[in-house]
Design a protein around this motif. Structure first.
Motif, PDB file in Angstrom:
ATOM      1  N   ALA A  14       0.836  -1.208   0.000  1.00 53.81           N
ATOM      2  CA  ALA A  14       0.000   0.000   0.000  1.00 53.81           C
ATOM      3  C   ALA A  14       0.866   1.251   0.000  1.00 53.81           C
ATOM      4  O   ALA A  14       0.544   2.240  -0.661  1.00 53.81           O
ATOM      5  CB  ALA A  14      -0.929  -0.003   1.197  1.00 53.81           C
ATOM      6  N   CYS A  15       1.968   1.211   0.710  1.00 49.08           N
ATOM      7  CA  CYS A  15       2.875   2.361   0.755  1.00 49.08           C
ATOM      8  C   CYS A  15       3.510   2.593  -0.620  1.00 49.08           C
ATOM      9  O   CYS A  15       3.640   3.742  -1.051  1.00 49.08           O
ATOM     10  CB  CYS A  15       3.940   2.131   1.818  1.00 49.08           C
ATOM     11  N   GLN A  16       3.866   1.536  -1.302  1.00 47.40           N
ATOM     12  CA  GLN A  16       4.434   1.650  -2.647  1.00 47.40           C
ATOM     13  C   GLN A  16       3.400   2.234  -3.615  1.00 47.40           C
ATOM     14  O   GLN A  16       3.726   3.069  -4.449  1.00 47.40           O
ATOM     15  CB  GLN A  16       4.890   0.283  -3.166  1.00 47.40           C
ATOM     16  N   ARG A  17       2.150   1.784  -3.503  1.00 50.20           N
ATOM     17  CA  ARG A  17       1.094   2.302  -4.378  1.00 50.20           C
ATOM     18  C   ARG A  17       0.849   3.778  -4.109  1.00 50.20           C
ATOM     19  O   ARG A  17       0.639   4.551  -5.035  1.00 50.20           O
ATOM     20  CB  ARG A  17      -0.198   1.516  -4.186  1.00 50.20           C
ATOM     21  N   LEU A  18       0.877   4.160  -2.836  1.00 43.81           N
ATOM     22  CA  LEU A  18       0.676   5.560  -2.484  1.00 43.81           C
ATOM     23  C   LEU A  18       1.806   6.425  -3.026  1.00 43.81           C
ATOM     24  O   LEU A  18       1.565   7.510  -3.566  1.00 43.81           O
ATOM     25  CB  LEU A  18       0.582   5.701  -0.963  1.00 43.81           C
ATOM     26  N   LYS A  19       3.021   5.937  -2.937  1.00 42.46           N
ATOM     27  CA  LYS A  19       4.179   6.665  -3.466  1.00 42.46           C
ATOM     28  C   LYS A  19       4.090   6.796  -4.989  1.00 42.46           C
ATOM     29  O   LYS A  19       4.359   7.853  -5.555  1.00 42.46           O
ATOM     30  CB  LYS A  19       5.461   5.941  -3.065  1.00 42.46           C
ATOM     31  N   SER A  20       3.669   5.741  -5.648  1.00 43.01           N
ATOM     32  CA  SER A  20       3.502   5.758  -7.100  1.00 43.01           C
ATOM     33  C   SER A  20       2.399   6.727  -7.508  1.00 43.01           C
ATOM     34  O   SER A  20       2.539   7.488  -8.469  1.00 43.01           O
ATOM     35  CB  SER A  20       3.182   4.345  -7.586  1.00 43.01           C
ATOM     36  N   TRP A  21       1.288   6.731  -6.761  1.00 42.96           N
ATOM     37  CA  TRP A  21       0.180   7.642  -7.039  1.00 42.96           C
ATOM     38  C   TRP A  21       0.617   9.092  -6.859  1.00 42.96           C
ATOM     39  O   TRP A  21       0.281   9.948  -7.666  1.00 42.96           O
ATOM     40  CB  TRP A  21      -0.989   7.313  -6.113  1.00 42.96           C
ATOM     41  N   ALA A  22       1.397   9.368  -5.811  1.00 40.30           N
ATOM     42  CA  ALA A  22       1.862  10.734  -5.555  1.00 40.30           C
ATOM     43  C   ALA A  22       2.791  11.216  -6.668  1.00 40.30           C
ATOM     44  O   ALA A  22       2.705  12.375  -7.095  1.00 40.30           O
ATOM     45  CB  ALA A  22       2.562  10.804  -4.204  1.00 40.30           C
ATOM     46  N   SER A  23       3.680  10.356  -7.154  1.00 38.96           N
ATOM     47  CA  SER A  23       4.586  10.788  -8.228  1.00 38.96           C
ATOM     48  C   SER A  23       3.820  10.990  -9.535  1.00 38.96           C
ATOM     49  O   SER A  23       4.127  11.893 -10.308  1.00 38.96           O
ATOM     50  CB  SER A  23       5.743   9.813  -8.399  1.00 38.96           C
ATOM     51  N   ALA A  24       2.793  10.166  -9.790  1.00 36.10           N
ATOM     52  CA  ALA A  24       1.964  10.362 -10.986  1.00 36.10           C
ATOM     53  C   ALA A  24       1.177  11.666 -10.874  1.00 36.10           C
ATOM     54  O   ALA A  24       1.012  12.384 -11.861  1.00 36.10           O
ATOM     55  CB  ALA A  24       1.010   9.177 -11.165  1.00 36.10           C
ATOM     56  N   LEU A  25       0.713  11.988  -9.669  1.00 37.27           N
ATOM     57  CA  LEU A  25      -0.009  13.236  -9.443  1.00 37.27           C
ATOM     58  C   LEU A  25       0.897  14.437  -9.694  1.00 37.27           C
ATOM     59  O   LEU A  25       0.500  15.403 -10.353  1.00 37.27           O
ATOM     60  CB  LEU A  25      -0.535  13.253  -8.008  1.00 37.27           C
ATOM     61  N   LYS A  26       2.116  14.351  -9.213  1.00 43.28           N
ATOM     62  CA  LYS A  26       3.085  15.429  -9.428  1.00 43.28           C
ATOM     63  C   LYS A  26       3.373  15.605 -10.919  1.00 43.28           C
ATOM     64  O   LYS A  26       3.430  16.729 -11.430  1.00 43.28           O
ATOM     65  CB  LYS A  26       4.379  15.112  -8.671  1.00 43.28           C
ATOM     66  N   LEU A  27       3.527  14.499 -11.624  1.00 43.97           N
ATOM     67  CA  LEU A  27       3.771  14.547 -13.063  1.00 43.97           C
ATOM     68  C   LEU A  27       2.577  15.162 -13.794  1.00 43.97           C
ATOM     69  O   LEU A  27       2.756  15.992 -14.687  1.00 43.97           O
ATOM     70  CB  LEU A  27       4.055  13.141 -13.600  1.00 43.97           C
ATOM     71  N   ASP A  28       1.353  14.781 -13.399  1.00 40.43           N
ATOM     72  CA  ASP A  28       0.163  15.339 -14.039  1.00 40.43           C
ATOM     73  C   ASP A  28       0.031  16.835 -13.776  1.00 40.43           C
ATOM     74  O   ASP A  28      -0.402  17.584 -14.657  1.00 40.43           O
ATOM     75  CB  ASP A  28      -1.097  14.604 -13.571  1.00 40.43           C
ATOM     76  N   ILE A  29       0.381  17.293 -12.593  1.00 41.35           N
ATOM     77  CA  ILE A  29       0.320  18.724 -12.295  1.00 41.35           C
ATOM     78  C   ILE A  29       1.295  19.488 -13.185  1.00 41.35           C
ATOM     79  O   ILE A  29       0.953  20.537 -13.743  1.00 41.35           O
ATOM     80  CB  ILE A  29       0.580  18.978 -10.798  1.00 41.35           C
ATOM     81  N   MET A  30       2.498  18.955 -13.338  1.00 45.56           N
ATOM     82  CA  MET A  30       3.467  19.592 -14.239  1.00 45.56           C
ATOM     83  C   MET A  30       2.952  19.579 -15.677  1.00 45.56           C
ATOM     84  O   MET A  30       3.098  20.566 -16.402  1.00 45.56           O
ATOM     85  CB  MET A  30       4.826  18.891 -14.155  1.00 45.56           C
ATOM     86  N   ALA A  31       2.344  18.460 -16.091  1.00 43.41           N
ATOM     87  CA  ALA A  31       1.813  18.356 -17.452  1.00 43.41           C
ATOM     88  C   ALA A  31       0.668  19.361 -17.661  1.00 43.41           C
ATOM     89  O   ALA A  31       0.565  19.966 -18.734  1.00 43.41           O
ATOM     90  CB  ALA A  31       1.330  16.935 -17.723  1.00 43.41           C
ATOM     91  N   LEU A  32      -0.162  19.562 -16.644  1.00 39.94           N
ATOM     92  CA  LEU A  32      -1.247  20.533 -16.762  1.00 39.94           C
ATOM     93  C   LEU A  32      -0.709  21.958 -16.834  1.00 39.94           C
ATOM     94  O   LEU A  32      -1.265  22.800 -17.534  1.00 39.94           O
ATOM     95  CB  LEU A  32      -2.230  20.379 -15.600  1.00 39.94           C
ATOM     96  N   TRP A  33       0.354  22.225 -16.116  1.00 37.64           N
ATOM     97  CA  TRP A  33       0.984  23.545 -16.187  1.00 37.64           C
ATOM     98  C   TRP A  33       1.505  23.795 -17.604  1.00 37.64           C
ATOM     99  O   TRP A  33       1.348  24.874 -18.155  1.00 37.64           O
ATOM    100  CB  TRP A  33       2.116  23.623 -15.156  1.00 37.64           C
ATOM    101  N   ILE A  34       2.097  22.771 -18.205  1.00 41.28           N
ATOM    102  CA  ILE A  34       2.574  22.877 -19.584  1.00 41.28           C
ATOM    103  C   ILE A  34       1.386  23.046 -20.534  1.00 41.28           C
ATOM    104  O   ILE A  34       1.411  23.865 -21.452  1.00 41.28           O
ATOM    105  CB  ILE A  34       3.427  21.645 -19.960  1.00 41.28           C
ATOM    106  N   ALA A  35       0.307  22.275 -20.299  1.00 44.18           N
ATOM    107  CA  ALA A  35      -0.884  22.335 -21.154  1.00 44.18           C
ATOM    108  C   ALA A  35      -1.528  23.718 -21.114  1.00 44.18           C
ATOM    109  O   ALA A  35      -2.012  24.207 -22.141  1.00 44.18           O
ATOM    110  CB  ALA A  35      -1.893  21.277 -20.722  1.00 44.18           C
ATOM    111  N   ALA A  36      -1.530  24.338 -19.952  1.00 47.12           N
ATOM    112  CA  ALA A  36      -2.156  25.657 -19.815  1.00 47.12           C
ATOM    113  C   ALA A  36      -1.424  26.711 -20.632  1.00 47.12           C
ATOM    114  O   ALA A  36      -2.016  27.711 -21.029  1.00 47.12           O
ATOM    115  CB  ALA A  36      -2.193  26.060 -18.344  1.00 47.12           C
ATOM    116  N   ARG A  37      -0.173  26.480 -20.916  1.00 47.84           N
ATOM    117  CA  ARG A  37       0.630  27.453 -21.659  1.00 47.84           C
ATOM    118  C   ARG A  37       0.765  27.105 -23.138  1.00 47.84           C
ATOM    119  O   ARG A  37       1.365  27.865 -23.888  1.00 47.84           O
ATOM    120  CB  ARG A  37       2.013  27.532 -21.012  1.00 47.84           C
ATOM    121  N   ASP A  38       0.216  25.968 -23.548  1.00 48.91           N
ATOM    122  CA  ASP A  38       0.357  25.513 -24.929  1.00 48.91           C
ATOM    123  C   ASP A  38      -0.809  26.008 -25.786  1.00 48.91           C
ATOM    124  O   ASP A  38      -1.969  25.941 -25.370  1.00 48.91           O
ATOM    125  CB  ASP A  38       0.419  23.981 -24.967  1.00 48.91           C
TER     126      ASP A  38
END
Length: 142
Positions: A14-38
């Motif tokens: 469960a801890c590994q899944r939570l860590k994986s989910w958090a890193s995917a969330l961070k990546l998606d936030i960065m991707a949305l920041w890029i999308a907002a400027r594209d």
């Protein structure tokens, strides 16, 4: 003396899944920041992505975290729902490009010197603000 770790008592899944989910969330936030400027991002998706990325990256919380239960509500419910909505509004091939760009940007080396400069700027700004406030208070009392 150290004891060997039993495989069953190693880091829980469960801890590994939570860590994986958090890193995917961070990546998606960065991707949305890029999308907002594209320019290829549709207008509604751009507005939602900018709002979600701004909300996620803002140092100011909608509901302060020190308020019991409600303080984490925005981080645990509102933010993931906003991310999901923004991702749905962006065409999948475009979102894949934004995620790849976010992954590329997150793999770049980080500069400790730049971090030190930014910290010094914040410290200097804080000192200047406190000096101005002290002078203003001293002037008002005399």
């Amino acid at each position: 003396m150290t004891f060997p770790r039993h495989p069953r008592y190693s880091r829980p899944m469960a801890c590994q899944r939570l860590k994986s989910w958090a890193s995917a969330l961070k990546l998606d936030i960065m991707a949305l920041w890029i999308a907002a400027r594209d320019s290829r991002t549709p207008l509604l998706a751009k507005l939602v992505a900018a709002g979600v990325a701004g909300f996620a990256l803002s140092p100011v919380d909608l509901i302060p975290d020190f308020i019991p239960i409600l303080g984490y509500l925005d981080d645990l419910i509102i933010l993931p729902l906003g991310i999901a909505l923004a991702i749905r509004l962006i065409p999948p091939p475009l979102m894949a490009q934004f995620r790849a760009e976010a992954r590329r940007l997150s793999d770049r080396p980080q500069s400790r010197a730049a971090m030190a400069v930014i910290l010094l700027l914040w410290l200097g700004s804080g000192l200047a603000l406190s000096l101005c406030a002290t002078l203003w208070i001293a002037r008002r009392t005399h």
